[in-house]
Design an enzyme around this catalytic site. Structure first.
Site, PDB file in Angstrom:
ATOM      1  N   SER A 101       0.830  -1.208   0.000  1.00  0.00           N
ATOM      2  CA  SER A 101       0.000   0.000   0.000  1.00  0.00           C
ATOM      3  C   SER A 101       0.866   1.260   0.000  1.00  0.00           C
ATOM      4  O   SER A 101       1.607   1.508  -0.941  1.00  0.00           O
ATOM      5  CB  SER A 101      -0.956  -0.031   1.193  1.00  0.00           C
ATOM      6  N   ASP A 242      -2.933   5.544  -3.584  1.00  0.00           N
ATOM      7  CA  ASP A 242      -1.750   4.924  -2.997  1.00  0.00           C
ATOM      8  C   ASP A 242      -1.238   3.823  -3.916  1.00  0.00           C
ATOM      9  O   ASP A 242      -1.732   3.651  -5.032  1.00  0.00           O
ATOM     10  CB  ASP A 242      -2.078   4.390  -1.603  1.00  0.00           C
ATOM     11  N   ASP A 244      -1.463   0.558  -4.216  1.00  0.00           N
ATOM     12  CA  ASP A 244      -2.327  -0.484  -4.795  1.00  0.00           C
ATOM     13  C   ASP A 244      -3.681   0.053  -5.217  1.00  0.00           C
ATOM     14  O   ASP A 244      -4.576  -0.725  -5.564  1.00  0.00           O
ATOM     15  CB  ASP A 244      -2.491  -1.657  -3.826  1.00  0.00           C
TER      16      ASP A 244
END
Length: 474
Positions: A101, A242, A244
């Protein structure tokens, strides 16, 4: 096994996750699925990854372990987490996302999905217990390279189809919207969907190396870039996500980021939600701002999803959830102006960004004007990185140990009026400002959240809170 489950998935240093650890947890997850009737031998399981340097190796090991356990891995490539979850759910399949992430590039993570969506805390506990039992098993920890048929195009197309019906056709026509692409796997789809709605998309900041972008505590470097691009290109907004692609970043026409919980609030109104689930760290003004029931939880998507499921099971109507980072989760069907949007019980960056852009465009307002309509307390958040987990635990134990400890710690800042201990310590001060201390569940960091009447007061309170954390000694 230094890696552990945090607020969203398994996290650890990349050097800890590559090799036997990723093999072990993939094996434990496969056996959990098979042992609980969530999969049978020969079933497909979808795997995707982000752009971190360590992700391809982990993905290969995971697919090798899944195949060894009798499952059929399919390779969904580098796509956003909501695309993976949506595609896997559409096929009745479990899934694994390799991503850290927003955390630093030297770290990574693994997210696990049952066929019906993101795993919960009970699933995490069961998988951890299996991994612990299998830790000395040479088969479970054996690293084997694996691969699967390429389903990346189908998965990406399904996410685009979902997002293409959130707004009316040409809803963003005439707008000029920047897309900060950096190293997020959402970067190409974001450009495509903005153009689909008739806006001019300006691609910005593409990076071949991984850049950790935290949408909840936007770094000064990122803020500087957004301000510069907004002025240089005459933009109406800038969007990003972010690593992902499950947490949105939306900046207004001047390049100033909008709070993630404000995005969630606007999206909740756009969708006409009846129940909104959000962690205690989201703005306190949400409770009175939306005309819906608000349920507060601990921080982390599994807690939000569990509370959404409970509300849905109680027959409470249209249920969604969002986190302070802006990631939006749908527990039920929604139909804004007749456009059907199905459930997606995992964080999504696209829907909240489009809801905010579409709301402003329909009302012919700038994003800053739209934000000012919501008279929320000014909220701010930041973190101290490389703050050892043991030190965080010691600080929280001290603050919880006695009211006098907390009062002494906060004496340079204000007096203690009310305390909430749902997740970390959230303190309402005597003058009604709010300060909240919470160790990160994903990394060695201490986070501080504040609320105050003005931006200057919020910034000052945040600096005081971070300084107090940094100065504390066990």
């Amino acid at each position: 096994m230094a890696a552990k489950f945090g607020t969203s998935g398994l996290r650890g240093l990349a050097t800890e996750l590559t090799g036997s650890t990723s093999a072990l947890y993939a094996t434990a997850f496969a056996r959990y699925l098979l042992g609980n009737g969530l999969a049978k031998p020969g079933d497909m399981i979808a795997v995707a990854q982000d752009f971190r340097d360590s992700s391809p190796e982990i993905a290969s090991t995971v697919m090798g372990s899944l195949k060894r356990e009798g499952l059929v891995p399919i390779d969904c490539g580098r796509i956003p987490t909501p695309a993976l979850a949506l595609y896997a759910m559409s096929r009745g399949a479990a899934a694994i996302m390799i991503t850290g992430s927003h955390i630093p590039a030297d770290r990574n993570g693994i997210k696990f999905y049952r066929p019906d969506g993101e795993i919960g805390k009970a699933d995490e506990t069961a998988i951890t217990e299996l991994a612990t039992d299998l830790a000395s098993d040479p088969v479970a920890t054996r690293v084997e390279e694996g691969s699967g048929d390429d389903h990346s195009a189908e998965a990406a197309a399904l996410l685009f189809k979902r997002n293409s019906k959130i707004l009316p056709a040409s809803a963003l026509s005439g707008l000029k919207i920047g897309v900060y692409q950096h190293s997020t796997v959402a970067r190409e789809t974001m450009v495509d969907i903005i153009r689909h709605y008739g806006a001019e998309a300006v691609a910005l900041g593409w990076s071949d190396s991984f850049i950790p972008v935290d949408t909840e505590a936007v770094s000064p470097d990122t803020e500087s870039l957004l301000l510069k691009w907004a002025g240089e290109h005459g933009l109406d907004a800038i969007i990003s996500a972010d690593g992902d692609g499950d947490r949105p970043l939306v900046a207004d026409e001047s390049g100033r980021p909008m709070r993630g919980d404000l995005l969630g609030l606007i999206a909740s109104r756009f969708l006409r939600a009846e129940v909104v689930v959000t962690p205690v760290t989201s703005n306190s003004g949400i409770d009175a701002a939306g005309g819906f029931e608000v349920v507060r939880t601990r921080v982390g998507s599994p807690f939000v999803i569990a509370a959404m499921s409970e509300a849905l099971g109680a027959g409470k109507g249209k249920v969604l959830g969002f986190e302070a980072n802006g990631g939006l989760m749908l527990a039920s069907d929604f139909s804004p102006e007749g456009r059907e949007i199905g459930p997606l019980p995992t964080r999504d960056s696209f829907l909240p960004a489009l809801a905010v852009l579409g709301t402003a465009a329909a009302r012919k307002m700038s994003l800053s004007e739209l934000a000012r309509e919501y008279s929320l307390p000014v909220a701010a958040a930041d973190r101290l990185e490389n703050f050892a987990t043991e030190r965080s635990a010691a600080l929280m134990a001290y603050l919880r140990g006695a009211r006098d400890n907390l009062s002494a710690f906060l004496s340079p800042i204000g007096t203690v009026a009310e305390i909430s201990d749902i997740d970390g310590l959230r303190v309402t001060l005597g003058d009604r400002r709010v300060i909240h201390f919470r160790p990160s569940g994903n990394a060695p960091e201490m986070r501080c959240y504040v609320e105050a009447p003005t931006a200057d007061e919020a910034d000052a309170l945040l600096k005081q809170g971070l300084a107090a954390i940094a100065a504390w000694k066990p």
